[in-house]
Structure formats: C-alpha cells, structure tokens
Motif scaffolding. Sequence first.
Motif, mmCIF file in Angstrom:
data_model
loop_
_atom_site.group_PDB
_atom_site.id
_atom_site.type_symbol
_atom_site.label_atom_id
_atom_site.label_comp_id
_atom_site.label_asym_id
_atom_site.label_seq_id
_atom_site.Cartn_x
_atom_site.Cartn_y
_atom_site.Cartn_z
ATOM 1 N N PHE A 28 0.802 -1.042 -0.105
ATOM 2 C CA PHE A 28 -0.014 0.005 -0.060
ATOM 3 C C PHE A 28 1.052 1.223 0.131
ATOM 4 O O PHE A 28 1.608 1.339 0.792
ATOM 5 C CB PHE A 28 -0.899 -0.071 1.344
ATOM 6 N N TRP A 78 -14.974 -3.018 -4.727
ATOM 7 C CA TRP A 78 -14.072 -3.203 -3.779
ATOM 8 C C TRP A 78 -13.828 -4.661 -3.307
ATOM 9 O O TRP A 78 -14.858 -5.158 -3.113
ATOM 10 C CB TRP A 78 -14.429 -2.166 -2.568
ATOM 11 N N VAL A 92 -9.330 -2.853 -2.007
ATOM 12 C CA VAL A 92 -8.805 -2.352 -3.377
ATOM 13 C C VAL A 92 -9.798 -2.431 -4.637
ATOM 14 O O VAL A 92 -10.711 -3.416 -4.478
ATOM 15 C CB VAL A 92 -7.669 -3.151 -3.681
ATOM 16 N N THR A 109 -5.045 1.062 -10.099
ATOM 17 C CA THR A 109 -5.404 0.453 -8.874
ATOM 18 C C THR A 109 -5.894 1.497 -7.722
ATOM 19 O O THR A 109 -4.959 2.319 -7.612
ATOM 20 C CB THR A 109 -4.395 -0.488 -8.483
ATOM 21 N N ALA A 111 -6.472 1.743 -3.599
ATOM 22 C CA ALA A 111 -6.486 1.020 -2.390
ATOM 23 C C ALA A 111 -6.865 2.174 -1.077
ATOM 24 O O ALA A 111 -6.773 3.162 -1.302
ATOM 25 C CB ALA A 111 -5.262 0.531 -2.041
ATOM 26 N N THR A 123 -2.777 3.381 -3.325
ATOM 27 C CA THR A 123 -2.703 2.540 -4.476
ATOM 28 C C THR A 123 -1.935 1.359 -3.884
ATOM 29 O O THR A 123 -1.279 1.078 -3.012
ATOM 30 C CB THR A 123 -1.849 3.032 -5.695
ATOM 31 N N ASP A 124 -2.026 0.156 -4.626
ATOM 32 C CA ASP A 124 -1.566 -1.126 -4.195
ATOM 33 C C ASP A 124 -0.395 -1.580 -5.360
ATOM 34 O O ASP A 124 -1.116 -1.993 -6.385
ATOM 35 C CB ASP A 124 -2.749 -2.186 -4.021
#
Length: 144
Positions: A28, A78, A92, A109, A111, A123-124
């Motif tokens: 993350f 999600w 995510v 992406t 998160a 973001t992941d």
Amino acid sequence: MKKLTCLLALSCLTLSLTGCTTPWPASFSYTMTPGWTSIEIRDGVAYDRAWNTAFTILSRDFDMAAVLKEEGYIQTGWLSTWPGVYDENYKVRVTIRFSSNRKIMQLRTEAWALVDGKWLIGTDSRLMSTLKTDLMGTVGRTTR
C-alpha cells in the motif's frame, strides 16, 4: 538477575517489532490521486480480444461494478480479500479504460486503508504489478 535481563530483552524486542508494523499491507502506498499506467495494445490484437482479456483477468478475483464495452470502461467493485486474506480495514479496486482509438489500455488500482477510523486513499503496487504483467503478457506491447 539473568531472568530479569532476558525478560527485559524480550520485552524490548516485542515492543520494537510491534511498533514497526502498519495496519495495511506493505504494497500500500498513500496518495491522494492514484495514477494511471498505460499499456499499448500489440499490433494485430483487436479491441474485442483486448477487452475480453481484460475482463477475464479482472473477473477471476473481482466482482464488476461497471462494465461499458462500447465506452471502453471497466471498474471492479471493492475487494477486501486482497491478497487472499479477508481484512475489513483494507480494500482495493481496479479501473481500466481504453483510449478512443482502442490502441491504449489505461489501468489504475485504488486502495483504501482504515487507520484510526479514517480511510487513507492510495494504491497497491502488488496488485498493479500483477495486473500489468498479466495484461502485458497477453495483449500489451509496451508500458509507459
């Protein structure tokens, strides 16, 4: 005295290890605006094939929230089980959009991590890397 020293050392080790943990996965990254990654569609790959490939790859792990083939847009719902374990404090989702000429697929992406009662947006990187690898290996030419 030896027991006291061992107990003190164990306590310090426990505190130092738990003080370094975060309530979200290491993949993350906190950011207010998750960015887009572009994937050029390989020559000879038709839009229908690129679309179907993206949809198939996403639907392995995600439910779909928006699927608009004519507009070239997919957004997943999600997911709280990335990467494989349920976590009500981390979720995510993925968005894919195609350019108007259908030669570029853009991937994002998002998160969210719940920390102290507030959702942090980010973001992941692991999810992005996994999807990018899957898409590049099937329909992509280069990334930017």
